[in-house]
Enzyme design. Structure first.
Site: not given
Lengths: 265, 66
Positions: A99, A160, A187-188, A209
């Protein structure tokens, strides 16, 4: 089933291993998510023995249970750093998957598109399967494909932040222009509805995550995401109806009882 | 001889191998990745690869990541 790189997977959820309250919660969350790909990192080690022991439980679990590890280059802000980190990760984790994350701004955590494309070109040439973290910008995505990427990972919103998909039209445009490329929203994502939306738009998968790790009950949230991703993909395959500005009665009007007909006389 | 390890100065015997350095620093039971002067060192070569004065070593370990 879907393909990422040369592998065939059933889950369209990729999950990160950071920020969980404990290694036990990490473990139950990953299991509840059904994810087959788990992201990991490589960081400078301190010589202190207690720190090494603290990290080993997490690693022992992932090494034996994660079907595929996806190492990242988090924390890199130059091509040189990212390429070296990728090479070290390939040797350590015994995978050519990486990644690729090259951060351009420490505050917004926006990717540096120029460095990301350059690093992707080098890594693709070296035989890596590059999962580049990028924005929703179409031209950058096209340059990544030109550089050899078969996968592109646009953000939904900043890392995040949990804001979901900020620029839906741009994401739709990416999907429309890159039909043969594996597109993963990375992401997001903050809620299962965000993940379902990404899949409804035709994205192949989502990587998240924080949305699970910082939930009050991470394993339960992991399960919610598992189902959201399935729902979103099924909706995409089923083909959603077009939205309309007018109401349309869903119950047929033929065969209505006589008093309805009388009132209209 | 003196080398740099993860940003700190470390004194070792001359021409120490990576394996020897990892033992000296207490990493012998831990899986790590190593770079010398910003080049990746394959794990299979840790026993043979020896270091030189002023080398810059990075020792990396697996961490949780998103």
């Amino acid at each position: 089933m879907w393909k990422v790189g040369d592998q065939t997977l059933s889950s369209r959820l990729l999950i990160g291993s950071a920020r969980y309250p404990s290694p036990e919660v990490l473990q139950t969350s990953i299991e509840a998510s059904g994810a087959e790909i788990v992201t990991v990192s490589l960081r400078r080690e301190s010589a202190l023995q207690n720190k090494a022991q603290g990290d080993s439980r997490f690693w022992d679990y992932l090494r034996s249970h994660a079907r595929y590890l996806l190492p990242n280059t988090a924390g890199c802000s130059s091509v040189k750093e990212a390429v070296l980190t990728a090479q070290l990760a390939r040797d350590f984790f015994e995978t050519n998957w990486i990644k690729l994350e090259v951060i351009g701004n420490d505050e917004t955590l926006q990717p540096d598109p120029f460095a990301t494309v350059e690093a992707a070109r080098i890594l693709c040439r070296e035989g890596f399967e590059v999962f580049p973290y990028t924005t929703e910008d179409l031209i950058v995505a096209e340059k990544l494909v030109e550089a050899g990427c078969r996968i592109v990972m646009p953000w939904g919103s900043p890392i995040g932040s949990g804001q979901g998909l900020r620029h839906v039209e741009a994401l739709q445009s990416l999907r429309a222009h890159l039909p043969g490329i594996t597109l993963i929203v990375d992401a997001g994502i903050g809620r299962p509805s965000h993940a379902a939306k990404a899949l409804e738009l035709g994205f192949d998968a989502v990587l998240l995550n924080t949305a699970v790790a910082l939930a009050k009950d991470p394993p339960l949230m992991a399960s919610a995401f598992k189902h959201a991703v399935i729902a979103g993909r099924q909706a995409y395959e089923a083909g959603a109806m077009e939205a309309s500005s007018r109401a349309h009665a869903s119950t047929p009007s033929i065969g209505m009882p006589f008093w309805h007909q009388e009132s209209s006389l | 001889m003196r080398i740099q390890v993860n940003g700190s100065s470390v004194e070792t015997v001359p021409a120490i191998t990576i394996e020897g350095l990892l033992q000296q620093l207490g990493y012998e039971n831990q899986m790590v990745a190593v770079a010398i002067n910003a080049s990746c060192v394959p794990r299979q070569t840790f026993a043979e690869q020896s270091l030189q004065e002023s080398d810059i070593i990075e020792i990396l370990a697996p961490m949780a990541g998103g």
